[in-house]
Design a protein around this motif. Structure first.
Motif, PDB file in Angstrom:
ATOM      1  N   PHE A  54      -4.782   4.220  30.262  1.00 16.34           N
ATOM      2  CA  PHE A  54      -5.994   4.474  29.489  1.00 16.34           C
ATOM      3  C   PHE A  54      -6.676   3.164  29.111  1.00 16.34           C
ATOM      4  O   PHE A  54      -7.888   2.998  29.295  1.00 16.34           O
ATOM      5  CB  PHE A  54      -5.657   5.271  28.225  1.00 16.34           C
ATOM      6  N   SER A  55      -5.895   2.210  28.587  1.00  8.33           N
ATOM      7  CA  SER A  55      -6.455   0.916  28.191  1.00  8.33           C
ATOM      8  C   SER A  55      -6.961   0.143  29.405  1.00  8.33           C
ATOM      9  O   SER A  55      -8.028  -0.482  29.360  1.00  8.33           O
ATOM     10  CB  SER A  55      -5.393   0.099  27.453  1.00  8.33           C
ATOM     11  N   PHE A  56      -6.206   0.191  30.502  1.00  9.00           N
ATOM     12  CA  PHE A  56      -6.592  -0.514  31.722  1.00  9.00           C
ATOM     13  C   PHE A  56      -7.928  -0.002  32.249  1.00  9.00           C
ATOM     14  O   PHE A  56      -8.825  -0.789  32.577  1.00  9.00           O
ATOM     15  CB  PHE A  56      -5.499  -0.333  32.779  1.00  9.00           C
ATOM     16  N   LEU A  57      -8.081   1.315  32.320  1.00  3.81           N
ATOM     17  CA  LEU A  57      -9.325   1.891  32.823  1.00  3.81           C
ATOM     18  C   LEU A  57     -10.495   1.566  31.906  1.00  3.81           C
ATOM     19  O   LEU A  57     -11.605   1.278  32.377  1.00  3.81           O
ATOM     20  CB  LEU A  57      -9.181   3.407  32.975  1.00  3.81           C
ATOM     21  N   LEU A  58     -10.260   1.585  30.596  1.00  2.00           N
ATOM     22  CA  LEU A  58     -11.333   1.266  29.657  1.00  2.00           C
ATOM     23  C   LEU A  58     -11.830  -0.155  29.841  1.00  2.00           C
ATOM     24  O   LEU A  58     -13.041  -0.407  29.891  1.00  2.00           O
ATOM     25  CB  LEU A  58     -10.848   1.470  28.221  1.00  2.00           C
ATOM     26  N   ILE A  59     -10.884  -1.104  29.982  1.00  2.72           N
ATOM     27  CA  ILE A  59     -11.256  -2.508  30.150  1.00  2.72           C
ATOM     28  C   ILE A  59     -11.938  -2.733  31.495  1.00  2.72           C
ATOM     29  O   ILE A  59     -12.970  -3.421  31.580  1.00  2.72           O
ATOM     30  CB  ILE A  59     -10.014  -3.419  30.029  1.00  2.72           C
ATOM     31  N   VAL A  60     -11.394  -2.135  32.557  1.00  2.00           N
ATOM     32  CA  VAL A  60     -11.965  -2.339  33.889  1.00  2.00           C
ATOM     33  C   VAL A  60     -13.365  -1.726  33.982  1.00  2.00           C
ATOM     34  O   VAL A  60     -14.289  -2.340  34.536  1.00  2.00           O
ATOM     35  CB  VAL A  60     -11.043  -1.741  34.971  1.00  2.00           C
ATOM     36  N   ILE A  61     -13.537  -0.526  33.436  1.00  2.33           N
ATOM     37  CA  ILE A  61     -14.859   0.109  33.453  1.00  2.33           C
ATOM     38  C   ILE A  61     -15.859  -0.715  32.650  1.00  2.33           C
ATOM     39  O   ILE A  61     -17.007  -0.908  33.062  1.00  2.33           O
ATOM     40  CB  ILE A  61     -14.775   1.553  32.921  1.00  2.33           C
ATOM     41  N   SER A  62     -15.414  -1.220  31.489  1.00  2.00           N
ATOM     42  CA  SER A  62     -16.299  -2.064  30.678  1.00  2.00           C
ATOM     43  C   SER A  62     -16.681  -3.329  31.426  1.00  2.00           C
ATOM     44  O   SER A  62     -17.842  -3.762  31.390  1.00  2.00           O
ATOM     45  CB  SER A  62     -15.608  -2.426  29.353  1.00  2.00           C
ATOM     46  N   TRP A  63     -15.712  -3.926  32.114  1.00  2.00           N
ATOM     47  CA  TRP A  63     -16.002  -5.135  32.888  1.00  2.00           C
ATOM     48  C   TRP A  63     -16.987  -4.835  34.012  1.00  2.00           C
ATOM     49  O   TRP A  63     -17.906  -5.619  34.264  1.00  2.00           O
ATOM     50  CB  TRP A  63     -14.705  -5.702  33.464  1.00  2.00           C
ATOM     51  N   PHE A  64     -16.800  -3.705  34.688  1.00  2.00           N
ATOM     52  CA  PHE A  64     -17.698  -3.335  35.775  1.00  2.00           C
ATOM     53  C   PHE A  64     -19.128  -3.125  35.254  1.00  2.00           C
ATOM     54  O   PHE A  64     -20.097  -3.622  35.851  1.00  2.00           O
ATOM     55  CB  PHE A  64     -17.198  -2.061  36.455  1.00  2.00           C
ATOM     56  N   LEU A  65     -19.265  -2.401  34.143  1.00  2.00           N
ATOM     57  CA  LEU A  65     -20.589  -2.160  33.574  1.00  2.00           C
ATOM     58  C   LEU A  65     -21.224  -3.469  33.107  1.00  2.00           C
ATOM     59  O   LEU A  65     -22.438  -3.668  33.255  1.00  2.00           O
ATOM     60  CB  LEU A  65     -20.485  -1.175  32.404  1.00  2.00           C
ATOM     61  N   TYR A  66     -20.402  -4.356  32.551  1.00  2.00           N
ATOM     62  CA  TYR A  66     -20.916  -5.641  32.066  1.00  2.00           C
ATOM     63  C   TYR A  66     -21.419  -6.510  33.224  1.00  2.00           C
ATOM     64  O   TYR A  66     -22.533  -7.028  33.189  1.00  2.00           O
ATOM     65  CB  TYR A  66     -19.814  -6.366  31.296  1.00  2.00           C
ATOM     66  N   THR A  67     -20.595  -6.665  34.267  1.00  7.65           N
ATOM     67  CA  THR A  67     -20.992  -7.518  35.386  1.00  7.65           C
ATOM     68  C   THR A  67     -22.171  -6.911  36.139  1.00  7.65           C
ATOM     69  O   THR A  67     -22.971  -7.642  36.725  1.00  7.65           O
ATOM     70  CB  THR A  67     -19.814  -7.724  36.350  1.00  7.65           C
ATOM     71  N   ARG A  68     -22.274  -5.594  36.139  1.00  7.90           N
ATOM     72  CA  ARG A  68     -23.396  -4.927  36.811  1.00  7.90           C
ATOM     73  C   ARG A  68     -24.724  -5.309  36.154  1.00  7.90           C
ATOM     74  O   ARG A  68     -25.726  -5.545  36.834  1.00  7.90           O
ATOM     75  CB  ARG A  68     -23.185  -3.413  36.751  1.00  7.90           C
ATOM     76  N   VAL A  69     -24.722  -5.391  34.837  1.00  9.39           N
ATOM     77  CA  VAL A  69     -25.938  -5.782  34.126  1.00  9.39           C
ATOM     78  C   VAL A  69     -26.202  -7.270  34.293  1.00  9.39           C
ATOM     79  O   VAL A  69     -27.314  -7.689  34.629  1.00  9.39           O
ATOM     80  CB  VAL A  69     -25.833  -5.422  32.631  1.00  9.39           C
ATOM     81  N   PHE A 189      -8.631  12.441  18.296  1.00 15.05           N
ATOM     82  CA  PHE A 189      -8.100  12.175  19.631  1.00 15.05           C
ATOM     83  C   PHE A 189      -8.723  13.104  20.669  1.00 15.05           C
ATOM     84  O   PHE A 189      -8.949  12.706  21.814  1.00 15.05           O
ATOM     85  CB  PHE A 189      -6.583  12.326  19.634  1.00 15.05           C
ATOM     86  N   ASP A 190      -8.994  14.338  20.271  1.00 15.44           N
ATOM     87  CA  ASP A 190      -9.633  15.282  21.191  1.00 15.44           C
ATOM     88  C   ASP A 190     -11.003  14.781  21.633  1.00 15.44           C
ATOM     89  O   ASP A 190     -11.403  14.942  22.791  1.00 15.44           O
ATOM     90  CB  ASP A 190      -9.774  16.659  20.526  1.00 15.44           C
ATOM     91  N   VAL A 191     -11.729  14.160  20.699  1.00  7.69           N
ATOM     92  CA  VAL A 191     -13.040  13.599  21.027  1.00  7.69           C
ATOM     93  C   VAL A 191     -12.889  12.463  22.024  1.00  7.69           C
ATOM     94  O   VAL A 191     -13.693  12.318  22.956  1.00  7.69           O
ATOM     95  CB  VAL A 191     -13.751  13.112  19.744  1.00  7.69           C
ATOM     96  N   TRP A 192     -11.839  11.665  21.868  1.00  2.53           N
ATOM     97  CA  TRP A 192     -11.606  10.577  22.815  1.00  2.53           C
ATOM     98  C   TRP A 192     -11.313  11.121  24.203  1.00  2.53           C
ATOM     99  O   TRP A 192     -11.775  10.566  25.205  1.00  2.53           O
ATOM    100  CB  TRP A 192     -10.437   9.712  22.349  1.00  2.53           C
ATOM    101  N   TYR A 193     -10.534  12.198  24.282  1.00  2.00           N
ATOM    102  CA  TYR A 193     -10.258  12.802  25.582  1.00  2.00           C
ATOM    103  C   TYR A 193     -11.555  13.298  26.222  1.00  2.00           C
ATOM    104  O   TYR A 193     -11.725  13.219  27.444  1.00  2.00           O
ATOM    105  CB  TYR A 193      -9.285  13.967  25.434  1.00  2.00           C
ATOM    106  N   LEU A 194     -12.463  13.800  25.386  1.00  2.00           N
ATOM    107  CA  LEU A 194     -13.749  14.276  25.895  1.00  2.00           C
ATOM    108  C   LEU A 194     -14.527  13.152  26.557  1.00  2.00           C
ATOM    109  O   LEU A 194     -15.238  13.375  27.541  1.00  2.00           O
ATOM    110  CB  LEU A 194     -14.569  14.884  24.749  1.00  2.00           C
ATOM    111  N   SER A 195     -14.380  11.936  26.051  1.00  2.00           N
ATOM    112  CA  SER A 195     -15.123  10.805  26.602  1.00  2.00           C
ATOM    113  C   SER A 195     -14.751  10.540  28.054  1.00  2.00           C
ATOM    114  O   SER A 195     -15.586  10.109  28.857  1.00  2.00           O
ATOM    115  CB  SER A 195     -14.873   9.545  25.765  1.00  2.00           C
TER     116      SER A 195
END
Length: 213
Positions: A54-69, A189-195
């Motif tokens: 979960f943490s790995f995907l969050l960081i990698v997705i954030s990095w991808f979105l950041y570098t894309r901009v 936590f349910d809201v986080w799963y929704l994300s």
């Protein structure tokens, strides 16, 4: 006057280099936490791996979105610099807050740690959305040297809306109202799963261009 064009790109390179280091450090911290936290049974092992993924995907997705901009935004402006600092601070804190959340031994500590984690992740997405908004503003500014294809602009608009929605979702989940027990766990936590579902269904895809406005 002659030094300004030289100084601006130099600032951008330094910020992007620091960003890569911070994102890499966040991933490394998550790995170290997983190594030092020895599981006592297969259930704990599965839980630790799930949290790391979960943490790995969050960081990698954030990095991808950041570098894309930042690959499109050609200059660093004051607002972008501030958002960069906020983003890097929150990214650096994410593995630690998730670790404390996982190892909390009491309900009061779990309550406050989940509150801090919700705000931290929410600010990550809001900062990413703010950077995307700056890019769109620069692209529309009269006389701007930024030239972006309308299809790419529309893609950034979709991404920005997703980032602001996810940021608001996590920040709102920090409210005490969401710290209630439901049949499937705490509502926060349910809201986080929704994300996770939002990211999957709203992730920008090729081949779905919107009409240019």
């Amino acid at each position: 006057m002659s030094e300004e064009p030289v100084g601006v790109p130099r600032i951008k390179v330094r910020i992007e280099g620091l960003s890569d280091i911070v994102f890499g450090l966040a991933l490394s911290i998550g790995s170290l936490i997983l190594i030092t936290n020895q599981p006592k049974n297969p259930i704990e092992l599965a839980g630790d791996i799930a949290l790391f993924v979960f943490s790995f995907l969050l960081i990698v997705i954030s990095w991808f979105l950041y570098t894309r901009v930042m690959s499109v935004l050609p200059v660093e402006v004051g607002r972008a610099l501030i958002l960069n600092v906020v983003l890097l601070l929150c990214v650096a804190l994410e593995p630690y807050t998730l670790y404390v959340l996982d190892t909390s031994q009491s309900i009061p500590l779990l309550t406050w740690t989940s509150f801090a984690y919700a705000l931290d992740v929410g600010l990550i997405y809001l900062a990413l959305g703010g950077l995307a908004r700056i890019l769109l503003t620069e692209a529309k500014r009269p006389g701007s040297a930024l030239r972006v294809h309308p299809v790419i602009i529309n893609s950034f608009k979709r991404t920005m809306r997703m980032e602001f929605f996810l940021g608001a979702l996590f920040v709102i989940s920090a409210l005490p109202f969401f710290w209630v027990l439901t049949p499937i766990g705490y509502l926060r936590f349910d809201v986080w799963y929704l994300s996770a579902g939002v990211v999957f269904f709203r992730w920008p895809r090729r081949g779905r261009p919107e009409k240019a406005q």
